[in-house]
Each structure stands twice: as structure tokens, then as C-alpha cells.
Design a protein around this motif. Structure first.
Motif, short mmCIF file in Angstrom:
data_model
loop_
_atom_site.label_atom_id
_atom_site.label_comp_id
_atom_site.label_asym_id
_atom_site.label_seq_id
_atom_site.Cartn_x
_atom_site.Cartn_y
_atom_site.Cartn_z
N ASP A 1 21.20 49.69 -64.17
CA ASP A 1 20.66 48.73 -63.17
C ASP A 1 21.92 48.03 -62.82
OD1 ASP A 1 18.13 49.76 -62.73
OD2 ASP A 1 17.06 48.37 -63.74
N ALA A 2 21.91 47.19 -61.70
CA ALA A 2 23.01 46.25 -61.42
C ALA A 2 22.52 45.03 -62.22
CB ALA A 2 22.67 45.66 -59.74
N ILE A 3 23.55 44.34 -62.78
CA ILE A 3 23.37 43.27 -63.44
C ILE A 3 23.40 42.07 -62.66
CG2 ILE A 3 24.23 44.25 -65.59
CD1 ILE A 3 26.79 42.75 -65.14
N ALA A 4 23.53 42.11 -61.25
CA ALA A 4 23.59 41.12 -60.34
C ALA A 4 23.90 41.58 -59.05
CB ALA A 4 24.76 39.98 -60.73
N GLN A 5 23.09 41.04 -58.18
CA GLN A 5 23.43 41.78 -56.49
C GLN A 5 22.69 40.73 -55.66
OE1 GLN A 5 20.24 44.93 -57.04
NE2 GLN A 5 18.37 43.45 -57.03
N GLY A 6 23.43 40.95 -54.41
CA GLY A 6 22.76 40.02 -53.43
C GLY A 6 23.47 40.65 -52.11
N GLY A 7 23.62 39.78 -50.93
CA GLY A 7 23.74 40.14 -49.75
C GLY A 7 23.54 38.87 -48.59
N ARG A 8 23.59 39.43 -47.32
CA ARG A 8 23.35 38.63 -46.38
C ARG A 8 22.17 38.83 -45.54
NH1 ARG A 8 27.60 37.56 -41.14
NH2 ARG A 8 26.12 36.39 -40.00
N TYR A 9 21.29 37.73 -45.35
CA TYR A 9 20.09 37.92 -44.96
C TYR A 9 19.86 36.78 -43.91
CZ TYR A 9 19.74 34.53 -48.74
OH TYR A 9 20.35 33.54 -49.62
N ASP A 10 20.44 36.85 -42.61
CA ASP A 10 20.51 35.71 -41.54
C ASP A 10 18.78 35.45 -41.05
OD1 ASP A 10 23.02 35.76 -41.84
OD2 ASP A 10 23.61 36.60 -40.18
N THR B 1 4.33 42.16 -60.24
CA THR B 1 3.27 43.15 -60.65
C THR B 1 3.51 44.21 -61.26
OG1 THR B 1 3.27 44.11 -58.38
CG2 THR B 1 1.73 42.15 -58.63
N ARG B 2 4.73 44.78 -60.85
CA ARG B 2 5.28 45.88 -61.63
C ARG B 2 6.89 45.77 -61.67
NH1 ARG B 2 2.39 50.66 -61.44
NH2 ARG B 2 0.68 50.61 -60.31
N ALA B 3 7.50 46.17 -62.72
CA ALA B 3 8.81 45.98 -63.04
C ALA B 3 9.76 46.71 -61.86
CB ALA B 3 9.27 46.49 -64.48
N ARG B 4 10.89 46.06 -61.62
CA ARG B 4 11.70 46.67 -60.59
C ARG B 4 12.27 48.09 -60.81
NH1 ARG B 4 15.48 42.35 -57.41
NH2 ARG B 4 15.79 44.21 -56.31
N SER B 5 12.41 48.30 -62.20
CA SER B 5 12.84 49.62 -62.72
C SER B 5 12.68 49.69 -64.29
CB SER B 5 14.43 49.46 -62.83
OG SER B 5 15.11 48.48 -63.49
N LEU B 6 12.79 50.82 -64.80
CA LEU B 6 12.66 51.16 -66.16
C LEU B 6 13.27 49.96 -66.98
CD1 LEU B 6 12.82 54.95 -66.26
CD2 LEU B 6 10.57 53.74 -66.20
N LEU B 7 14.40 49.62 -66.60
CA LEU B 7 14.95 48.56 -67.50
C LEU B 7 14.73 47.15 -67.39
CD1 LEU B 7 18.79 50.11 -66.99
CD2 LEU B 7 17.15 50.55 -69.18
#
Length: 391
Positions: A292-301, A113-119
């Protein structure tokens, strides 16, 4: 709406034209083939599904970014997918429910609905991978290594990797007895990374001396792995509950540095992106000149818990269009051949042979004006390729 307005796209929505669309499509194939070579199975979740499943374990931010509609058949609320991870968690927990480790990859358009950032734009082409069923260091190292390999395959240069661990903050907050109201204030301060403001807040709000010192120290724990070793030891002395999380972070970081010695690695324990659903390591890849981060992630158990199967899980994602724009990947150019638009059967057969060999062949008409490499001409009674001389 005027005739001119009909050609306008909504803010944050973009179309991709030639040759950019071809570049993106070839890059998509290359990256999906790369993830397949790592043993990751391609899945394509639905664009639209029931809202309660779509937003499971994702937090308020994703809820606000999700387009919502009413299903005319059931009357239930539905949503356009704004992130693939919850859907892949549903696939792992319910649709497939495999024993042992599961590896999935995907590439599809999502909607915001809205972009995550200006970029960012509102319809990114999300590409990524998820690994379920293993909680150890090896799983984090695998996902991080594949993410960096994917960025390299995209032609992205000067990658910098940032790693944090929300588990460290959770352990400190639990020992300090931080309330929900206090957590909101503290989050805002940690985002700004202003150590003096965090010091003042901790002095005012936290009664336990060790927890107060730990929060003040946390605000200063950004830097290289070797440079933070002493700070980690001090933090463990103040809050013993952070020891396992810091040991895990260090083990992952050391292995990644061994595999990718040319990638600078930065530790930031105030990085709490996705705190509502991340349960451990968080990471992002950056390049100079792009905010901005060009890729991102993490752990989500816990994401699969609502589907009856909470399992260790981690993954990463990126916007394929951003990778195509920032990387230097260029698809191999196929030779372009012009063929007369006739009904000649021999010509038709020859054109098909050339296309099977990987050439682009246009049945040329009067209106066609492409810059070709070859043309098909009859020489001594046979159709032959003739190189086009530059004008």
C-alpha cells in the motif's frame, strides 16, 4: 458471549501496548513539531458530526466506509469521521474563513466500517496536512516536500514517489464524450492497467479518432519523467486540453526531483485514485515490500464548495501507526530510577528534581520488578543515585 470472547477485539481493530504506544506518541510529537516548523496550524476536528457535512465532495467510497448513527437529540444522521480532509475543508470555509493561504495539520483516530485494504486496520491514526488558497506549482511542491520530509523524519527508508494527474484523464474524457456508464467500464480497465483491453474498448466505444488514440496512449504513459516526454507531446497533439495539466505535472516533478534527488519518481497517468473529488495532481509514497501507499494525497479544489467557499486545496495523509512500524524511529530512552516507597520529605523533593531532569522514577514496592538503571539510596545521611549493576 463467553468469558474468553470478552477479550477479543473486532476484526480490523487493534490496541497498542508498551513500548509501541510510547514510540507512536513520541513520533506523533516529532511529526507535529515538524509540520509546525513549516507554518502549519494544528486543528482537531470532532470525531462525530452530521453526515451531510462529513461526506461533502468525497465520493461513494468514503460513504461506504463511514459508520452512521442517529442523533438522539436532533434525529439527524451523524457519522464517525472516516477522513479528516472534508472536516478541515469545512474549517477553512466556515469556522475560520481566513483570507489568503491557510495551512492546517492534524493527527487523530478515524474510523472505517471496512479496512481500506488487506494491510490496513479500521481505526488508523491519521496524520496529515492541508493547504488552501493557492493554485500554483509552488503549493503542490510545498505539500509534496513536506510529505517526503515527514516520511524521512519517521525513519522510513527507500521511498518511491508516484505522481499522476486526474485532470489529464478528465480532459480526454470530455473531448471523447465519455458517458457515465462508459466511465465505469473504463475506470475498471484503467485500474488493471491492461493496455490491450483498453485498446479494444476504445476501438469499440469511442468514435472520435483523436480521443480514441489518446485513451490508447494514456494506458501506456507510466514511467520516468524523462522517458515520457515524447508521449506527453503526442498526447497534447491529440488532445490540446491536456497541455496545461501536463505542464503543471512536469514543473512539480522537476522541482521535487531537485529537492529530493535520492527519491525515485514515477509518473502514472492511469492513477485515478480519488477521482470523484481530486481535481488535479495525485500522488503516493511507497516502499519496497509493502503493498500500500504509506502516504498519499492530491489536489481537491471543490471540497469546500458545499460550505460556500470553494478554494484551491491540496494535502496528504498517512497512518501514524504504519509509519511507526515501517520506519526506524526510536524515542530517546529515559534512565529508569527506583526509589523506595517511603514518606520521606527529602526523598520526595529529590524524586521531583530527577523527574524534572527527564528521568523516569518509580516509587518501588515489593511487587515491582523493573530492570532499572539507578536506585536511590541513603549514603552518609543523603539520598543519592546509585547505578544498578547488571545481573
Amino acid at each position: 458471549m463467553t468469558l474468553a470472547d470478552r477479550w477479543l477485539l473486532p476484526d480490523g481493530i487493534e490496541e497498542v501496548l508498551p513500548p509501541g504506544a510510547q514510540q507512536i506518541e513520541h513520533l506523533r510529537r516529532r511529526l507535529l513539531d515538524l509540520m509546525d516548523s513549516w507554518g502549519y496550524d494544528l486543528v482537531t476536528p470532532p470525531v462525530l458530526e452530521y453526515l451531510d457535512a462529513l461526506l461533502t465532495g468525497t465520493g461513494k467510497d468514503l460513504d461506504l466506509r463511514t459508520f452512521k448513527v442517529t442523533d438522539q437529540i436532533s434525529g439527524r444522521m451523524m457519522g464517525l469521521s472516516a477522513d479528516t480532509t472534508p472536516q478541515v475543508a469545512r474549517i477553512d470555509a466556515h469556522s475560520l474563513a481566513r483570507d489568503g493561504i491557510s495551512r492546517f495539520c492534524y493527527c487523530r483516530t478515524i474510523f472505517h466500517t471496512r479496512a481500506r485494504s488487506l494491510l490496513a486496520n479500521r481505526t488508523p491514526t491519521q496524520i496529515g496536512a492541508e493547504l488552501f488558497g493557492e493554485a500554483g506549482v509552488a503549493a503542490d511542491v510545498e505539500v509534496l516536500s513536506m510529505m517526503l520530509s515527514l516520511l524521512t523524519a519517521s525513519g522510513v527508508k527507500n521511498i518511491h514517489l508516484d505522481i499522476g494527474n486526474v485532470g489529464v484523464y478528465r480532459a480526454i474524457a470530455e473531448q471523447a464524450g465519455v458517458t457515465d456508464a462508459q466511465q465505469t467500464e473504463l475506470f475498471d480497465l484503467l485500474k488493471l492497467k491492461c493496455a490491450s483491453d483498453i485498446d479494444a474498448w476504445a476501438e469499440r466505444e469511442i468514435a472520435d479518432n483523436n480521443s480514441r488514440k489518446a485513451l490508447q496512449l494514456l494506458a501506456r504513459l507510466q514511467g520516468t519523467l524523462s522517458g515520457l516526454a515524447n508521449g506527453f507531446d503526442k498526447l497534447i497533439a491529440l488532445v490540446p486540453g491536456v497541455a496545461s495539466e501536463l505542464e503543471h505535472l512536469q514543473a512539480v516533478a522537476n522541482q521535487v526531483l531537485e529537492r529530493f534527488p535520492g527519491v525515485p519518481l514515477y509518473i502514472d497517468l492511469t492513477e485515478l485514485r480519488g477521482y470523484q473529488y481530486h481535481t488535479g495532481l495525485v500522488f503516493g509514497a511507497y516502499i519496497p515490500g509493502y503493498g500500500d501507499a504509506i502516504a498519499q494525497g492530491g489536489r481537491y479544489d471543490e471540497t469546500g464548495k458545499a460550505f460556500g467557499r470553494a478554494r484551491p486545496a491540496r494535502g496528504f495523509s498517512a497512518d501514524l501507526r504504519v509509519l511507526a512500524r515501517l520506519g526506524d524511529f526510536a524515542p530517546e530512552r529515559k534512565p529508569l530510577v527506583l526509589a523506595p516507597a517511603t514518606g520521606d520529605a527529602a526523598l520526595w523533593q529529590y524524586v521531583n528534581e530527577l523527574r524534572q531532569q527527564g528521568m523516569r522514577v518509580i516509587s518501588c514496592r515489593e511487587q515491582d520488578t523493573p530492570q532499572a538503571d539507578y536506585s536511590l539510596q541513603i549514603i552518609n545521611g543523603q539520598w543519592q543515585l546509585v547505578q544498578v549493576q547488571p545481573a
